[in-house]
Design an enzyme around this catalytic site. Structure first.
Site, mmCIF file in Angstrom:
data_model
loop_
_atom_site.group_PDB
_atom_site.id
_atom_site.type_symbol
_atom_site.label_atom_id
_atom_site.label_comp_id
_atom_site.label_asym_id
_atom_site.label_seq_id
_atom_site.Cartn_x
_atom_site.Cartn_y
_atom_site.Cartn_z
ATOM 1 N N ALA A 1 -65.594 65.367 59.855
ATOM 2 C CA ALA A 1 -64.798 66.474 59.324
ATOM 3 C C ALA A 1 -65.140 67.789 60.013
ATOM 4 O O ALA A 1 -64.286 68.662 60.171
ATOM 5 C CB ALA A 1 -65.022 66.600 57.820
ATOM 6 N N HIS B 1 -56.391 70.429 62.716
ATOM 7 C CA HIS B 1 -57.684 69.823 62.368
ATOM 8 C C HIS B 1 -57.473 68.385 61.883
ATOM 9 O O HIS B 1 -58.176 67.467 62.310
ATOM 10 C CB HIS B 1 -58.356 70.666 61.277
ATOM 11 N N ARG C 1 -56.507 78.339 67.645
ATOM 12 C CA ARG C 1 -57.535 78.081 68.652
ATOM 13 C C ARG C 1 -57.361 76.688 69.260
ATOM 14 O O ARG C 1 -56.941 75.782 68.560
ATOM 15 C CB ARG C 1 -58.917 78.171 67.990
ATOM 16 N N ASP D 1 -64.860 85.552 63.226
ATOM 17 C CA ASP D 1 -64.373 84.400 62.479
ATOM 18 C C ASP D 1 -64.740 84.602 61.009
ATOM 19 O O ASP D 1 -65.545 85.484 60.663
ATOM 20 C CB ASP D 1 -65.041 83.138 63.049
ATOM 21 N N ALA E 1 -65.159 81.628 57.907
ATOM 22 C CA ALA E 1 -66.118 80.671 57.347
ATOM 23 C C ALA E 1 -67.174 80.270 58.372
ATOM 24 O O ALA E 1 -66.863 79.871 59.492
ATOM 25 C CB ALA E 1 -65.390 79.429 56.841
ATOM 26 N N MET F 1 -63.721 71.733 63.608
ATOM 27 C CA MET F 1 -63.722 72.950 62.796
ATOM 28 C C MET F 1 -63.412 74.179 63.653
ATOM 29 O O MET F 1 -63.835 74.285 64.802
ATOM 30 C CB MET F 1 -65.075 73.132 62.102
ATOM 31 N N ASP G 1 -68.599 80.621 65.116
ATOM 32 C CA ASP G 1 -69.636 79.599 64.967
ATOM 33 C C ASP G 1 -69.212 78.228 65.458
ATOM 34 O O ASP G 1 -69.978 77.268 65.319
ATOM 35 C CB ASP G 1 -70.055 79.495 63.496
ATOM 36 N N LYS H 1 -55.562 74.296 60.416
ATOM 37 C CA LYS H 1 -55.935 73.183 59.538
ATOM 38 C C LYS H 1 -55.062 71.937 59.711
ATOM 39 O O LYS H 1 -55.547 70.814 59.586
ATOM 40 C CB LYS H 1 -55.956 73.646 58.077
#
Length: 280
Positions: A53, A64, A168, A20, A22, A57, A194, A61
């Protein structure tokens, strides 16, 4: 000619890793995108917590934003401000602000996390492929990739969420990495991330899946802030994040990318014994 059928369990070495971006390879604490989602909702008069927020993650986006608007707490605040339950038009409206804000923010959060350079050197020293995938879109990666390269990080393959039918937790980005790296079978690959979404993606792709916590989204601290936090508080925060990643299916959970090469060796030992990533 009979079609080729692989009947034996794969018992060879790890052939590739897929990282990944970030919170895993760059942007210690996944600070850039978290701040953007808070800011984007504020532009529409709705206050959201950083924890809200951070919850989706790892997702593409736009998805998201959709998942944030589906949260009971966020939906209630949206309705109080706008007079209606959020709908797909509202997803579009918020996302229209997320994209430009991300493009403004990403370059400032491209620094590799500690230990990444050494990990990459060891991976490449073994002749393994180095792939990557992300919930960021193509235009976002057009900013991030050259800036990360300027700071020393350039994976062999970059796959972003706009290249696949769905991001994802679907496995498509991992499959595309495998295709571009020319690596098979999937159990010869390791996914490192992460977020819960990363763990689901890796498991759905049939890969060994490793979660990192100290640099990641759930701990949510810059390198400086993590170093300043009292050790017992940091350990407690990391333990919560680790438990969440294990619950999401991580085969292994480590502090950071710096600890992942030893995990690769452990995976290779398991492969040699005939283990696969498929059992829980």
């Amino acid at each position: 000619m009979k079609p080729f059928l692989r009947t034996r369990v794969y018992a060879g070495p790890v052939r590739a890793v897929v990282l990944d971006w970030a919170g895993t390879a760059v942007d210690h604490g996944c600070l850039g995108p978290a701040a953007v989602f808070v800011q984007a909702f504020a532009l529409h008069g709705v206050e959201v917590a950083v924890s809200e927020a951070r919850e989706p993650m790892g997702s593409e986006k736009r998805e998201h934003v959709r998942r944030m608007l589906a949260m009971d707490s966020v939906a209630a605040r949206w309705r109080a401000v706008h007079g209606h339950v959020p709908d797909e038009a509202d997803v579009d409206a918020v996302y229209s602000d997320v994209e430009p804000l991300m493009l403004q923010t990403i370059a400032a959060h491209a620094a590799p996390v500690p230990g990444l350079a050494e990990f990459v050197d060891r991976v490449r020293g073994r002749g393994m492929g180095l792939g990557s995938c992300t919930g960021y879109t193509g235009p976002m990666m057009d900013v991030l990739v050259p800036e990360a390269a300027r700071q020393g990080y350039s994976p062999d393959v970059v796959v972003h969420a706009s290249e696949v039918p769905a991001g994802r937790p679907y496995p498509w980005m991992c499959y595309l990495n495998a295709m571009r790296l020319g690596v098979h079978p999937m159990e010869s690959m390791v996914k490192i991330g992460d977020t819960v979404a990363d763990m689901h993606e890796g498991r759905n792709a049939g890969m060994w899946t490793v979660g990192v916590v100290r640099t990641g989204n759930d701990v949510g601290l810059s390198e400086v802030d993590a170093a300043r936090m009292p050790p017992d508080q940091l350990a407690a925060r990391m333990a919560v994040a680790a438990a969440r990643l294990r619950e999401a299916g991580a085969h292994y959970v480590v502090d950071s990318i710096a600890d992942c090469f030893s995990v690769i060796k452990a995976i290779e030992a398991r492969l040699a014994r005939g283990d696969t990533p498929y059992p829980a």
